[in-house]
Design a protein around this motif. Structure first.
Motif, PDB file in Angstrom:
ATOM      1  N   ALA A 109     122.407  33.078  82.456  1.00  0.00           N
ATOM      2  CA  ALA A 109     123.707  32.472  82.764  1.00  0.00           C
ATOM      3  C   ALA A 109     123.714  31.900  84.176  1.00  0.00           C
ATOM      4  CB  ALA A 109     124.809  33.506  82.604  1.00  0.00           C
ATOM      5  N   LEU A 157     129.141  38.788  82.307  1.00  0.00           N
ATOM      6  CA  LEU A 157     129.321  38.215  80.972  1.00  0.00           C
ATOM      7  C   LEU A 157     130.553  38.748  80.244  1.00  0.00           C
ATOM      8  CD1 LEU A 157     125.602  38.240  79.794  1.00  0.00           C
ATOM      9  CD2 LEU A 157     126.924  36.300  80.645  1.00  0.00           C
ATOM     10  N   LEU A 217     127.266  31.871  75.241  1.00  0.00           N
ATOM     11  CA  LEU A 217     126.950  31.382  76.578  1.00  0.00           C
ATOM     12  C   LEU A 217     126.837  29.856  76.582  1.00  0.00           C
ATOM     13  CD1 LEU A 217     126.176  31.829  79.527  1.00  0.00           C
ATOM     14  CD2 LEU A 217     123.821  32.241  78.781  1.00  0.00           C
TER      15      LEU A 217
END
Length: 638
Positions: free
Chosen positions: A550, A588, A628
């Motif tokens: 990420a 996340l 994501l």
């Protein structure tokens, strides 16, 4: 995910170049070392700086984009971003069964002076039949020659055979050309982004903007060029806004805004392929980030770093001979904050690059639709319509490519007449005209909790099955399989270095993926040069890897991770995780906010409900990858 980053942000001032080319010498090694230490994006190892020559220094650095130019090399490099000239007649053509079909006649050219027009069919040159010459290079040479020399061209127009004698002259071949197709489609073909590019785009919109209700911008085989040219050209379609971000090696940001209104509000279709790179990717990503149209073709090259070109203009004592040094100095990010490094830009319609233009023309057809054979698609921020029957009869291969490229999340409707529309699928649309459309589904998709996520990843070639058309969603994910999933999604190149792990042999099926993902710093061994590729990866290990991913993919997530408050690690939801995993779980699951200030969890469940030491399933891995990529808008929004 379209946020404006406020921390450490300054307006861009450096002249950045986004191309790649060759090397030579006049700068001293000591001076080169000084410049590398100052400008290079990463810390330069001492072993590189101690090399005896600049050639050895750059070879040891191992960055193909950091290069030294002699004065001659630099002049050639600069010329690649400019219009070129040749001696000829000034035409563009394609080969057909009847002869050379003229696609365009250049302004102020011998062909224009001789009355040739687009649509004419050349059948002979100096009496030589073009259909009897198989070598395209030979035919091209027939039109070339000395300035002032004559060439006789025989062509067909309206069934009549005509012959004209042209006088060869110097012809300017613009790196960007434009035309109006079918009376309403503005077409811009751009080979590079240079000083003249913005003017060419501006001229095209001025010339055809009143008639054009859609634009096609062809960036296939466009290897890049100048940052400003790409930003300003995209701004003509987007209007005012921040179109590009840069980050240097110490974490400082620069932004490139476009400060004028859009020159047209017509939707844009951008054609791309695997050789659409750097500045061309900047243009493409900006169009996609602002939902100004569709991207069609292959995944782009994946060059997400920019170079600063140092010359005697900035360092007169270092480059007195006109030589130059091009240094990788910044990473760049789209308006959505995404890198294109390795992963490239994912087209809205991913397909065989050779069919992209035909599909674009299908969607650009603006003839009003009525009846039961009209297909309507909601994609790329616009509604697109086409006549199924006509498309199936005239360009069936392009229609099939379009239908098979549609993600299942795209809005698809079939007309029932009188402005009534029926929800449909691509498979149903194809069946209506006798086309067998293959749905983007694994054979065992019904066994997945996240079937739509698997289908969309498969549509965009981000997820591979196990070889028999199935995915095995409930199976435990091994460390090697995770690397294979990430290498496929990121479009990793095959690494040249050997495996760093004694238990990953170079001939193992998973070795290239393990090496590539390890090179990126996303996965690590367990110590003692071991990787344990066949071992399951548990939830907290998997989430940690995805947290690293990420931060690599998106600058906003990168900054959020860096700004994580220490109190975040004390959250009750993270109590079941080891200390080394908590920051990734927080990033996340708890760091992101929705439009209404609500917390957005990208994981497949509440982190408190996930048993950190349990093995990860292939289903969970696919879902988090999907979340994501869709949250960051790396996967095109639908």
């Amino acid at each position: 995910m379209n946020r404006h980053i406020a921390s450490r942000l300054t307006a861009a001032a450096l002249a950045l170049s986004l191309l790649a080319l060759p090397a030579a010498q006049a700068l001293t090694p000591k001076q080169a070392a000084q410049l590398l230490q100052t400008y290079y994006i990463d810390e330069v190892p001492q072993s590189v700086l101690e090399q005896p020559t600049i050639e050895d220094m750059l070879a040891a650095l191992g960055d193909p984009y950091t290069e030294y130019f002699t004065a001659e090399d630099y002049a050639a490099f600069a010329a690649t971003m400019q219009d070129s000239t040749l001696v000829g007649v000034g035409i563009s053509y394609s080969h057909t069964e009847n002869g050379l079909l003229l696609g365009g006649v250049m302004a102020d050219s011998p062909a224009e002076a001789g009355g040739l027009q687009a649509g004419d069919i050349i059948v002979a040159v100096d009496g030589q039949d073009v259909l009897k010459e198989p070598d395209e290079d030979v035919i091209s040479d027939w039109f070339k020659g000395e300035v002032g020399s004559k060439v006789q061209v025989t062509y067909l127009r309206g069934g009549a055979r005509r012959t004209v004698t042209l006088t060869r002259n110097i012809v300017v071949v613009p790196a960007t050309s434009s035309d109006l197709l079918a009376g309403h489609i503005g077409y811009i073909d751009c080979d590079t982004f240079g000083e003249e590019t913005y003017g060419h785009f501006r001229d095209a919109i001025d010339a055809y903007g009143a008639e054009a209700d859609v634009w096609i911008v062809d960036l296939r085989t466009n290897l890049g060029g100048a940052t400003d040219a790409a930003v300003d050209s995209a701004g003509l379609f987007i209007g005012e806004g921040d179109l590009l971000y840069f980050r240097d090696g110490v974490g400082n940001y620069e932004y490139h805004p476009y400060e004028n209104d859009a020159a047209t509000d017509a939707p844009v279709i951008v054609l791309v392929d695997q050789n659409t790179a750097s500045a061309a990717e900047i243009f493409t990503a900006a169009i996609q980030s602002y939902s100004r149209g569709l991207i069609i073709g292959g995944r782009t090259y994946g060059k997400g770093v920019a170079q600063t070109v140092l010359t005697k203009r900035s360092f007169p004592r270092f480059f007195a001979d006109g030589d130059a040094l091009k240094i990788t100095s910044h990473r760049f990010f789209s308006p959505a904050g995404n890198t294109t490094d390795q992963i490239g830009v994912i087209p809205d319609l991913l397909m065989d690059e050779r069919l992209a233009a035909d599909v674009a023309l299908l969607l650009a057809d603006s003839v009003p639709r009525q009846g039961d054979d009209t297909l309507q698609i909601d994609l790329g921020g616009a509604l697109w319509q086409l006549n199924l029957t006509t498309a199936a009869q005239e360009t069936p291969e392009a229609l099939l490519a379009l239908l098979e490229a549609l993600p299942i999340s795209a809005g698809v409707w079939l007309s029932k007449g009188d402005n009534n529309w029926l929800d449909a699928t691509a498979v149903q649309a194809g069946a209506q005209v006798g086309l067998e459309v293959e749905a983007p589904l694994f054979t065992d998709h019904d066994q997945s909790r996240y079937a739509e996520a698997l289908s969309i990843l498969k549509t965009y070639d981000m997820l591979q099955g196990v070889g028999d058309g199935s995915y095995h969603p409930a199976d435990t994910l091994t460390r090697a399989e995770l690397c294979q999933i990430l290498a496929s999604a990121l479009n990793c190149v095959i690494p040249e270095n050997p495996s760093p792990y004694t238990d990953v042999s170079d001939d193992a099926w998973y070795a290239p993926a393990v090496i590539a993902v390890s090179n990126m710093g996303l996965v690590k061994g367990i110590g003692h040069d071991l990787f344990l590729p066949e071992e399951p990866i548990d939830h907290q290990q998997f989430i940690t890897v995805m947290g690293r991913l990420a931060q690599r993919l998106n600058m906003f997530l990168y900054e959020d991770s860096a700004a994580m408050p220490s109190s975040a690690l004390e959250s009750e939801a993270l109590a079941g995780y080891d200390g080394w995993a908590k920051s990734s779980v927080w990033l996340l699951a708890e760091s992101q906010e929705g439009y209404f200030g609500n917390s957005l969890n990208l994981l497949w469940d509440d982190p408190a409900n996930i048993v950190s030491t349990q093995p990860t399933t292939r289903d969970e891995a696919a879902y988090l990858l999907y979340r994501l990529l869709t949250y960051t808008e790396i996967l095109p929004p639908t």
